[in-house]
Design a protein around this motif. Structure first.
Motif, PDB file in Angstrom:
ATOM      1  N   LYS A 265       2.448  -0.350  -8.738  1.00  0.00           N
ATOM      2  CA  LYS A 265       1.655   0.845  -8.755  1.00  0.00           C
ATOM      3  C   LYS A 265       0.846   0.969  -7.501  1.00  0.00           C
ATOM      4  N   GLN A 266       0.420   0.115  -6.462  1.00  0.00           N
ATOM      5  CA  GLN A 266      -0.137   0.123  -5.546  1.00  0.00           C
ATOM      6  C   GLN A 266      -1.666   0.699  -5.565  1.00  0.00           C
ATOM      7  N   ILE A 267      -2.441   0.042  -6.331  1.00  0.00           N
ATOM      8  CA  ILE A 267      -3.709   0.703  -6.477  1.00  0.00           C
ATOM      9  C   ILE A 267      -4.659  -0.217  -6.036  1.00  0.00           C
ATOM     10  N   GLY A 268      -4.210  -0.943  -5.045  1.00  0.00           N
ATOM     11  CA  GLY A 268      -5.271  -1.887  -4.290  1.00  0.00           C
ATOM     12  C   GLY A 268      -5.848  -3.096  -4.624  1.00  0.00           C
ATOM     13  N   LEU A 269      -4.957  -3.766  -5.515  1.00  0.00           N
ATOM     14  CA  LEU A 269      -5.341  -5.304  -6.154  1.00  0.00           C
ATOM     15  C   LEU A 269      -5.120  -6.116  -5.231  1.00  0.00           C
ATOM     16  N   PRO A 270      -6.254  -7.025  -5.058  1.00  0.00           N
ATOM     17  CA  PRO A 270      -5.964  -8.022  -4.001  1.00  0.00           C
ATOM     18  C   PRO A 270      -4.928  -9.111  -4.582  1.00  0.00           C
TER      19      PRO A 270
END
Lengths: 471, 471
Positions: A265-270
């Motif tokens: 999803k590439q939502i910026g989860l580390p």
């Protein structure tokens, strides 16, 4: 193979085009969302009314043909596989919302209504039907009731069972019973309503349901809290509850899950943290704000690496979608995805996650864990390949150990997916031999000829419980 | 009469002083809170542990002796009358709170713990067990579970069933089952927990329970709204719900009840109004204040004669005590008080109260009505005299018509009191012949020799339903 004369009886009830027996139709209804389970029915019947269901049931009873009732087939326990052949009864044509009663706060539905359509219909009126199983966009309410579906809001709002007030159902002898009503209180006899909820199509065919509604919460907010260490996340969960806050959503993703979700999803989860908690609250704006502040402070105190509060509805949606896509994301990894739902008391999440990790490593498997931390309902998910029989055997042993660990921690073999075929061999581990006898007695009382969904819930043979010598 | 050798077996299990068979003991356990019901047991046994209950059960099974389990005997359905003689099993000595688990928000109790003691123990920790049946000061939790007791908070918080997460119970064959657990989600097999709740001691003997707790609401406030006309009160109830407010308490008293309560308690209730609503809300202070304001405005709009908001805790207590004393107040009027609990969908309260009034007048009886307006659970209460057989016959016919009216309005014959002996002849009116067959099948599956609380729930003969020709 069914006799042609029986097919003709069925066609006479539902009409030619609602009685399917071509190979492609039989194949289409030979499986559900459960991996590695398939069996062909003899015929697929799509009734339009309770009266038609009764007639089909009577034909089946007369000829001793099994009936497997299904909606969307989104279950994960093999609950709608027609293992003994016979009739697959698809209730998708009984898909009407019959009434929304704003005075009594109820909705009356046929079983084929999609869960999400109930949500939308009642929310448009400022009302709320809380159960939100992961499959809700495709699942039908009949299936939700048959399996007592849970979802992300279980901790605060309970599960499907808590919202079913009354049922209409067709018994194996073809008679109709009506249980409960638009009543918050009813103690007239045994609670057949709650008994039918979660009975997995083995006792009766549910043809109508009255569901309870509540006022829609005014606001909802959501945050992510990231932790370098699983124990910190688990302690945060405990501390939130100990502070007498019951969040609307309290979800957990382990590192493995975070990585595949982010990749998907590439939502910026580390991707370097050990665990993420997704925490939502709903209700009055000022209460929600205060709870969110307190929750953030609790996570901070437990050394959260980062806390991210969604500030817009879009951000909140994105976060929730990421969680809801966990299964889809994991499914991309390898040919076969096995999603389990061992469940433990909330306070036992940390030892349970540790046990899953230890078992996974010992068997050399890929198991990621996510789930509903607030209600102890975890979804250890194995990415594997059904064609590799050696690996699948290891997977099976690993899950047996996971069930054992859950039970040893005061938990259960299934929190929301149901028993179906896949958990049937393990049911006795949870309920004991005396409990199995009682359940078989109930089954026999409803369905003496074992016509409804045979071989589900009750296995021909129970598995021996794994005895693990832990160091 | 039991053989002396059987008495000796029982004495060997529980000890001499916990096995009573003197006449005064038998008389003491020959009745419960239900008027006009009495039968002598052969022996009264007071076990101290699950193991002792098992042993007693095995003796009873071996000699085919009925067992009637009881706690405080505060039920109103004749549920603990030993109509077939045999053993009365009193669980009052099993009265320990075993654990309060603040992490999982559960309390584990033995059946003999008083309901009020649970309230006090958990509220001291900032937690809350909502079910508050009218009898809670004397009733035990085992009895509450056996009857699925309701109370004043049913509308917002549900009833006993909604708080029972797990049970330990002794089956008629002497075996123990453990159902559920400290789990918010558990779908491993049929829901035996919810089936045992409300089963009135006919399926198993409950020896331990795990109950769900919630955080204690921060504040609670209460008001009285008085109306010159029943319809205005009923409309106010509907409007409150239609405004998406779910009050913690929403009680109703009719003029007859108001007069006797005022005569009994002298708290300044106006005795010339037709109906009083007692409305309480609990929760966050600002939410409670806002709800109370909105509720007052709604009552005003519906022409309330007077609205009185309790401004101090003492005033609030006084108001609640007045409502809770309704039964006691009515009981002073005549030798026999019969409290019923016909229940209808909330929106049908006004026609139900009108029907009760019409029936009362037609039979020339004194029936006052009060109850839980929010959940449609009404308590038409007849003041009569059991010695006057002619009048009692009229009372019986009047109540039969009241049950019929409730069912015709989509309601039930009992909302929270249970079936027991007194409602057994009418159960079929609510659940139908097919429903009765299913329930008998369940009873047989658990208790094939009909040892547990025989003749309760299932009547030897069902009453014919009254057919009333209304103008």
């Amino acid at each position: 193979m069914l006799l042609e004369s029986i097919r003709e009886e069925l066609r006479a009830i539902v009409g030619e085009k609602n009685c399917l027996d071509k190979q492609e139709a039989l194949v289409a209804y030979s499986y559900d969302a459960t991996p590695m389970q398939q069996a062909l029915p003899d015929v697929v019947v799509l009734p339009k009314s309770t009266a038609e269901v009764q007639q089909v049931m009577r034909v089946a009873a007369r000829h001793h043909i099994p009936i497997v009732t299904r909606g969307a087939g989104s279950n994960l326990c093999g609950g709608t596989i027609p293992v003994g052949g016979g009739i697959v009864l698809v209730l998708g044509r009984m898909n009407q919302i019959l009434e929304i009663d704003e005075q009594n706060l109820t909705i009356t539905v046929q079983p084929g209504v999609r869960t999400v359509d109930i949500h939308q219909a009642v929310e448009a009126l400022g009302l709320f039907y809380p159960p939100d199983p992961g499959s809700m966009v495709i699942s039908t309410i009949g299936g939700n009731i048959a399996l007592n579906s849970g979802g992300l809001r279980g901790l605060k709002y309970g599960t499907t069972k808590d919202y079913v007030l009354g049922l209409e159902a067709v018994l194996p002898n073809g008679e109709v019973i009506r249980t409960g009503g638009k009543l918050m209180k009813d103690v007239a006899g045994y609670d057949l309503t709650k008994l039918l909820v979660g009975s997995e199509g083995t006792l009766a065919i549910i043809t109508e349901a009255i569901l309870k509604l509540i006022p829609k919460p005014q606001t909802q907010r959501v945050m992510l809290a990231m932790f370098a260490d699983m124990a910190q996340a688990a302690r945060s969960v405990s501390d939130i509850i100990a502070n007498r806050i019951i969040p609307g959503t309290l979800e957990f993703l382990d590192q493995g899950t975070i990585r595949v979700v982010e990749d998907f999803k590439q939502i910026g989860l580390p991707t370097d943290v050990a665990a993420i908690l997704l925490i939502g609250q709903d209700g009055e704006p000022q209460t929600v704000d205060r709870d969110m502040e307190q929750i953030a402070a609790i996570c901070q105190k437990n050394d959260a690496v980062q806390i991210k509060v969604a500030t817009t509805a879009e951000e909140a949606d994105e976060v929730m979608t990421a969680r809801r896509s966990a299964l889809a994301a994991l499914s991309r990894m390898r040919p076969t995805t096995i999603l389990e739902d061992a469940t433990v008391p909330r306070a036992a999440i940390a030892p349970m996650v540790a046990a899953i990790q230890e078992i996974t490593d010992r068997y050399g498997l890929q198991i990621c864990t996510f789930g509903h931390a607030g209600d102890g309902n975890l979804h250890p998910t194995c990415m594997t390949d059904a064609r590799n029989t050696e690996e699948i055997e290891r997977v099976e042993h690993a899950f047996e150990e996971i069930f054992t660990a859950a039970i040893d921690l005061g938990g259960t073999i299934t929190g929301e997916h149901g028993v179906g075929i896949v958990k049937a061999p393990y049911l006795e581990w949870k309920v004991g031999a005396a409990g199995m006898e009682v359940m078989k007695g109930i089954k026999h009382a409803f369905d003496p000829h074992n016509l409804l969904n045979p071989d589900k819930m009750f296995a021909k043979q129970s598995r021996n419980r794994v005895v693990v010598q832990r160091a």
